[in-house]
Design an enzyme around this catalytic site. Sequence first.
Site, PDB file in Angstrom:
ATOM      1  N   GLN A 280     116.522   5.417  98.167  1.00 35.00           N
ATOM      2  CA  GLN A 280     115.212   5.204  98.782  1.00 35.00           C
ATOM      3  C   GLN A 280     114.058   5.499  97.826  1.00 35.00           C
ATOM      4  O   GLN A 280     114.042   6.522  97.138  1.00 35.00           O
ATOM      5  CB  GLN A 280     115.101   6.069 100.050  1.00 35.00           C
ATOM      6  CG  GLN A 280     116.091   5.624 101.118  1.00 35.00           C
ATOM      7  CD  GLN A 280     116.028   6.425 102.400  1.00 35.00           C
ATOM      8  OE1 GLN A 280     117.057   6.867 102.898  1.00 35.00           O
ATOM      9  NE2 GLN A 280     114.857   6.620 102.968  1.00 35.00           N
TER      10      GLN A 280
ATOM     11  N   VAL B  80     101.405   3.027 104.448  1.00 36.61           N
ATOM     12  CA  VAL B  80     101.802   2.059 105.481  1.00 36.61           C
ATOM     13  C   VAL B  80     100.564   1.394 106.093  1.00 36.61           C
ATOM     14  O   VAL B  80     100.538   0.175 106.307  1.00 36.61           O
ATOM     15  CB  VAL B  80     102.656   2.747 106.580  1.00 36.61           C
ATOM     16  CG1 VAL B  80     102.986   1.778 107.699  1.00 36.61           C
ATOM     17  CG2 VAL B  80     103.941   3.311 105.984  1.00 36.61           C
TER      18      VAL B  80
ATOM     19  N   CYS C  83     112.551   3.427 108.241  1.00 39.84           N
ATOM     20  CA  CYS C  83     112.639   2.324 107.266  1.00 39.84           C
ATOM     21  C   CYS C  83     114.078   1.995 106.850  1.00 39.84           C
ATOM     22  O   CYS C  83     114.468   0.824 106.805  1.00 39.84           O
ATOM     23  CB  CYS C  83     111.799   2.640 106.032  1.00 39.84           C
ATOM     24  SG  CYS C  83     111.993   4.331 105.446  1.00 39.84           S
TER      25      CYS C  83
ATOM     26  N   HIS D 205     113.772   0.024  99.302  1.00 41.35           N
ATOM     27  CA  HIS D 205     114.975   0.843  99.420  1.00 41.35           C
ATOM     28  C   HIS D 205     116.208  -0.051  99.236  1.00 41.35           C
ATOM     29  O   HIS D 205     116.222  -1.190  99.714  1.00 41.35           O
ATOM     30  CB  HIS D 205     115.097   1.452 100.825  1.00 41.35           C
ATOM     31  CG  HIS D 205     114.023   2.427 101.193  1.00 41.35           C
ATOM     32  ND1 HIS D 205     113.144   2.997 100.305  1.00 41.35           N
ATOM     33  CD2 HIS D 205     113.726   2.958 102.422  1.00 41.35           C
ATOM     34  CE1 HIS D 205     112.341   3.838 100.963  1.00 41.35           C
ATOM     35  NE2 HIS D 205     112.671   3.822 102.239  1.00 41.35           N
TER      36      HIS D 205
ATOM     37  N   SER E 238      88.543  10.783 105.248  1.00 43.43           N
ATOM     38  CA  SER E 238      88.251   9.374 104.928  1.00 43.43           C
ATOM     39  C   SER E 238      86.935   8.879 105.510  1.00 43.43           C
ATOM     40  O   SER E 238      86.600   7.692 105.358  1.00 43.43           O
ATOM     41  CB  SER E 238      89.389   8.492 105.440  1.00 43.43           C
ATOM     42  OG  SER E 238      90.582   8.881 104.838  1.00 43.43           O
TER      43      SER E 238
HETATM   44  N1  LIG Z   1     106.163   5.069 103.898  1.00 35.23           N
HETATM   45  C1  LIG Z   1     107.132   4.503 104.578  1.00 35.23           C
HETATM   46  O1  LIG Z   1     107.987   3.745 104.038  1.00 35.23           O
HETATM   47  C2  LIG Z   1     107.235   4.709 106.046  1.00 35.23           C
HETATM   48  C3  LIG Z   1     108.182   3.958 106.736  1.00 35.23           C
HETATM   49  C4  LIG Z   1     108.286   4.111 108.103  1.00 35.23           C
HETATM   50  C5  LIG Z   1     107.461   5.010 108.746  1.00 35.23           C
HETATM   51  N2  LIG Z   1     106.559   5.745 108.056  1.00 35.23           N
HETATM   52  C6  LIG Z   1     105.723   6.662 108.824  1.00 35.23           C
HETATM   53  O2  LIG Z   1     104.372   6.238 108.806  1.00 35.23           O
HETATM   54  C7  LIG Z   1     103.499   7.371 108.817  1.00 35.23           C
HETATM   55  C8  LIG Z   1     102.543   7.322 107.639  1.00 35.23           C
HETATM   56  O3  LIG Z   1     103.270   7.219 106.436  1.00 35.23           O
HETATM   57  P1  LIG Z   1     102.578   6.877 105.044  1.00 35.23           P
HETATM   58  O4  LIG Z   1     103.721   6.744 104.113  1.00 35.23           O
HETATM   59  O5  LIG Z   1     101.604   5.765 105.191  1.00 35.23           O
HETATM   60  O6  LIG Z   1     101.790   8.271 104.758  1.00 35.23           O
HETATM   61  P2  LIG Z   1     100.474   8.527 103.876  1.00 35.23           P
HETATM   62  O7  LIG Z   1     100.380   7.556 102.759  1.00 35.23           O
HETATM   63  O8  LIG Z   1     100.525   9.972 103.558  1.00 35.23           O
HETATM   64  O9  LIG Z   1      99.259   8.248 104.908  1.00 35.23           O
HETATM   65  C9  LIG Z   1      98.986   9.089 106.011  1.00 35.23           C
HETATM   66  C10 LIG Z   1      97.863   8.498 106.858  1.00 35.23           C
HETATM   67  O10 LIG Z   1      97.696   9.324 108.024  1.00 35.23           O
HETATM   68  C11 LIG Z   1      96.314   9.739 108.096  1.00 35.23           C
HETATM   69  N3  LIG Z   1      96.181  11.075 108.672  1.00 35.23           N
HETATM   70  C12 LIG Z   1      96.749  12.212 108.239  1.00 35.23           C
HETATM   71  N4  LIG Z   1      96.315  13.255 108.991  1.00 35.23           N
HETATM   72  C13 LIG Z   1      95.465  12.735 109.912  1.00 35.23           C
HETATM   73  C14 LIG Z   1      94.699  13.311 110.974  1.00 35.23           C
HETATM   74  N5  LIG Z   1      94.701  14.605 111.239  1.00 35.23           N
HETATM   75  N6  LIG Z   1      93.937  12.472 111.728  1.00 35.23           N
HETATM   76  C15 LIG Z   1      93.898  11.150 111.457  1.00 35.23           C
HETATM   77  N7  LIG Z   1      94.590  10.562 110.470  1.00 35.23           N
HETATM   78  C16 LIG Z   1      95.380  11.346 109.713  1.00 35.23           C
HETATM   79  C17 LIG Z   1      95.841   9.736 106.655  1.00 35.23           C
HETATM   80  O11 LIG Z   1      94.423   9.694 106.642  1.00 35.23           O
HETATM   81  P3  LIG Z   1      93.572  10.351 105.429  1.00 35.23           P
HETATM   82  O12 LIG Z   1      93.667   9.378 104.284  1.00 35.23           O
HETATM   83  O13 LIG Z   1      92.196  10.448 106.012  1.00 35.23           O
HETATM   84  O14 LIG Z   1      94.205  11.668 105.121  1.00 35.23           O
HETATM   85  C18 LIG Z   1      96.513   8.457 106.144  1.00 35.23           C
HETATM   86  O15 LIG Z   1      95.783   7.332 106.572  1.00 35.23           O
HETATM   87  C19 LIG Z   1     104.428   8.588 108.858  1.00 35.23           C
HETATM   88  O16 LIG Z   1     104.606   8.953 110.209  1.00 35.23           O
HETATM   89  C20 LIG Z   1     105.708   8.074 108.270  1.00 35.23           C
HETATM   90  O17 LIG Z   1     106.819   8.798 108.710  1.00 35.23           O
HETATM   91  C21 LIG Z   1     106.407   5.613 106.725  1.00 35.23           C
END
Ligand SMILES: NC(=O)c1ccc[n+]([C@@H]2O[C@H](COP(=O)([O-])OP(=O)(O)OC[C@H]3O[C@@H](n4cnc5c(N)ncnc54)[C@H](OP(=O)(O)O)[C@@H]3O)[C@@H](O)[C@H]2O)c1
Length: 340
Positions: free
Chosen positions: A160, A19, A133, A246, A45
């Site tokens: 999804q 995201v 989403c 989705h 990162s």
């Molecule tokens: N994917 C979707 O369609 C979607 C839709 C709506 C909402 N969301 C929400 O958006 C959020 C992220 O989803 P995503 O799909 O983008 O997940 P993702 O690809 O797994 O990315 C997670 C992000 O969070 C960072 N992160 C994890 N642990 C951290 C920490 N301790 N301190 C600082 N940063 C940290 C990661 O950084 P590193 O790379 O450094 O680990 C990465 O930038 C979630 O809450 C999810 O529920 C996702």
Amino acid sequence: MLKKKKQYVVAVVGATGAVGNEMIAILEQRNFPAEKLRLFASERSIGKSLDFHGKPISIELLAEDVFEGIDIALFSAGGDRSRQFAPAAAKAGCVVIDNSSAWRMDPQVPLVVPEVNPMDIMSHKGIIANPNCSTIQMVVVLKPIHDAATIKRVVVTTFQSVSGTGKKAMDELMQQTTDLLNFKKSNPVVYPHQIAFNCLPHIDQFLDGGYTKEEIKMVNETKKILGDDSVKVTATTVRVPVFRSHAEAINIETEKKLSADDARAVLSAAPGIIVFDAPEKNIYPLPTLSDGKDEVYVGRVRNDDTIENGLNLWIAADNLRKGAALNAVQIAETLIKQSK
Ligand SMILES: NC(=O)c1ccc[n+]([C@@H]2O[C@H](COP(=O)([O-])OP(=O)(O)OC[C@H]3O[C@@H](n4cnc5c(N)ncnc54)[C@H](OP(=O)(O)O)[C@@H]3O)[C@@H](O)[C@H]2O)c1
């Protein structure tokens, strides 16, 4: 409260995620008035950078004291980070637009889809929540139908994509597909079962009563966004081996009669929707069609003759854009328009 300015200091928290990456791209594509962009992620990162308008921006470590001087922070680093860091950001005078589920049902926090309830933004106290989403794309379509004919009940089944789980799940689908096509065994890690060539009726944790958290989010968030507790929603959410976008099959019962033709007319006039409905020419929404697009595609609009006032429809939208990053940026744009 956000003060009106020509340009804003913007942060993306979780910048390296599925995201977060999309948020940076959308801020750039929409020429968001960002005087400066700051990018935060975990210690994993540190040392990496990401490009914005052709210039590299170093990733900074997320901490509670980093938000001084930041006007708007788009959070997408998971619920735990949102619970821990969003209050500190809000205290420092920053408006947080949060993608996780941490704050969505907090009565003090508006839950916003700009096409549906933009005015709710004005009641924010430092945190605005971005809905789930699958809920976002559904309510964009439900809102004009609710306004025209008052929705009594919604029965939804979702299909999804794996990007809804993040980057690791996209890698898992790619790896499993390659392994299985090469007659190799592939062990599931992200999901409890193989996702390649499969469908999993299981998104997020199971709760008492047998529903998943994702299904209950669709029920509760829909009521909050539409501002109407009387709308009954029941959901079955399914993970399918699609990378992005989705799809949802939606059955709607309304108080007043709305024919399929009337529904198509109402939906065509509504913001954020493309009616894509000519089944005789094989024209209907597909995840491959909505991938990378901003709008929610609607098709297969039919009367449901098993009830007095019923409609069936099929929708598809990009979960990383309208389902997450785009909706968050649209909230920020609306916030700026409403600021004084
Ligand atoms: N994917 C979707 O369609 C979607 C839709 C709506 C909402 N969301 C929400 O958006 C959020 C992220 O989803 P995503 O799909 O983008 O997940 P993702 O690809 O797994 O990315 C997670 C992000 O969070 C960072 N992160 C994890 N642990 C951290 C920490 N301790 N301190 C600082 N940063 C940290 C990661 O950084 P590193 O790379 O450094 O680990 C990465 O930038 C979630 O809450 C999810 O529920 C996702």
